[in-house]
Design an enzyme around this catalytic site. Structure first.
Site, PDB file in Angstrom:
ATOM      1  N   CYS A 178       0.860  -1.172   0.000  1.00 43.33           N
ATOM      2  CA  CYS A 178       0.000   0.000   0.000  1.00 43.33           C
ATOM      3  C   CYS A 178       0.901   1.228   0.000  1.00 43.33           C
ATOM      4  CB  CYS A 178      -0.938  -0.007   1.198  1.00 43.33           C
ATOM      5  SG  CYS A 178      -0.074   0.033   2.794  1.00 43.33           S
ATOM      6  N   ALA A 179       0.369   2.378   0.337  1.00 46.17           N
ATOM      7  CA  ALA A 179       1.159   3.605   0.278  1.00 46.17           C
ATOM      8  C   ALA A 179       2.230   3.651   1.363  1.00 46.17           C
ATOM      9  CB  ALA A 179       0.249   4.830   0.382  1.00 46.17           C
TER      10      ALA A 179
END
Length: 375
Positions: free
Chosen positions: A73-74
């Site tokens: 994810c980020a």
């Protein structure tokens, strides 16, 4: 059963060694399509995190049984949650430590080749951003070219090699990433060079990177002379190292050429860009190995992970070097441009010394793919 963390360094080795990896990217679709971890043998499944809050049962049939699985994810948190749910059904599940933020910042040093008198040339590959930095080593001394902002990587590498950093160069004022050149020079006492035509607004002292400048690195000669090479910026300068390597900055890449618009001067600088590519470079030895400051796609990496090709090969294969009609060339580099780099105006301000954002702000400025090229 819980998922295991995988570091950016471990993912980098999988990229360079052409290993298989199945990536489940839980960022939103637009973020995934704009920028992802690329690998020759990577496969992908993009499912936004919010669609997996109630469970992962629907995606389990899509996950191959015979490959390592990496959830990302980020920044890490969402991927840990999803990876742990998947780990209840299988063992080989990992999450990327630090998420895409850590991928954006990781540097992999790779030896490009040997120089005369026992010297060496290293390329620092920033896979997540497409940035390439260099260190020339010879007889206990080192020069760094186009360093990114992670100064400790270069300083620690020099210590490992038992060399003193004497010179630090930026080929131009960067707009896509924050330079670490000035900070490295301040920390080591090295001389910092910047092209004066790019430095009219900088707020700090520097040594002018002038035409015909020659600097000795131990027994190896790093030469800037007839290689003033404007076009990406008005001050862009190339380097020849040991009469073997041509460091082109953001002017010439393996599969593309530099864009002239990041300082708002596309129409003004397109003529300079063409003259550099079609005249200055064509007067050089064709067996020089081109080492650019960026790459755009994973296919530009060689088998050993380096980004390098003979100049002669680029003259034959790079489309940007084979546009005979000047008007067509002008349109190509002024009208068919990709989106501009994230926060490029602010990044230029940082590299001028006009603003001093903290580390978190710098990371956010640089998030995203390389966009310095016309391809």
């Amino acid at each position: 059963m819980t998922a295991t963390k995988m570091t950016a360094a471990q993912v980098a080795r999988k990229v360079i060694e052409n290993k298989e990896l199945f990536i489940i990217d839980v960022r939103n679709q637009d973020a995934f399509e704009d920028w992802k971890i690329e690998g020759h043998n990577f496969n992908y499944l993009n499912v936004p995190y919010f669609e997996l809050l109630d469970g992962v049962e629907e995606i389990l049939p899509k996950i191959p049984a015979n490959q390592d699985v990496l959830v990302l994810c980020a920044k890490e948190g969402s991927s840990v949650f999803v990876a742990n749910m998947i780990a209840e059904t299988r063992q080989d599940v990992y999450y990327l430590e630090g998420g895409m933020k850590s991928w954006s910042t990781y540097l992999e040093p790779i030896k490009v080749g040997d120089l005369s008198s026992g010297g060496e040339l290293y390329q620092f590959v920033r896979l997540g951003k497409g940035c390439l930095s260099y260190m020339v080593i010879s007889e206990g001394e080192a020069a760094i070219i186009d360093a990114v902002r992670f100064t400790d990587v270069f300083i620690n590498f020099a210590k490992e090699k038992n060399v003193t950093i004497k010179h630090v160069f930026d080929t131009h004022l960067h707009a896509d990433h924050i330079s670490g050149g000035r900070q490295i020079a301040e920390l080591t006492g090295a001389t910092y060079y910047l092209p004066p035509k790019d430095a009219e607004e900088v707020t700090f002292e520097f040594t002018s990177l002038e035409d015909n400048l020659k600097v000795q690195i131990g027994a190896s000669q790093l030469e800037v002379g007839a290689l003033y090479s404007p076009g990406h910026t008005i001050g862009s300068t190339s380097f020849i190292v040991d009469e073997k390597y041509l460091l082109t900055g953001d002017i010439l890449f393996i599969d593309s050429i530099g864009r002239p618009d990041l300082a708002g001067k596309a129409e003004d600088w397109v003529g300079d860009l063409r003259e550099t590519l079609y005249k200055r470079y064509r007067e050089l030895a064709k067996d020089l190995i081109v080492l650019p400051a960026h790459f755009m796609i994973i296919d530009e990496l060689n088998e050993d992970g380096t980004v390098a090709k003979p100049l002669s090969e680029l003259f034959n294969a790079n489309h940007g070097l084979n546009i005979s009609d000047e008007e067509e060339f002008r349109k190509t580099v002024t009208e068919q441009l990709p989106p501009q780099p994230n926060a490029y105006q602010q990044i230029r301000q940082v590299n001028m010394g006009k603003i001093t954002p903290d580390d978190e702000e710098q990371t956010e400025m640089e998030i995203g793919p390389n966009r310095c090229a016309v391809r």
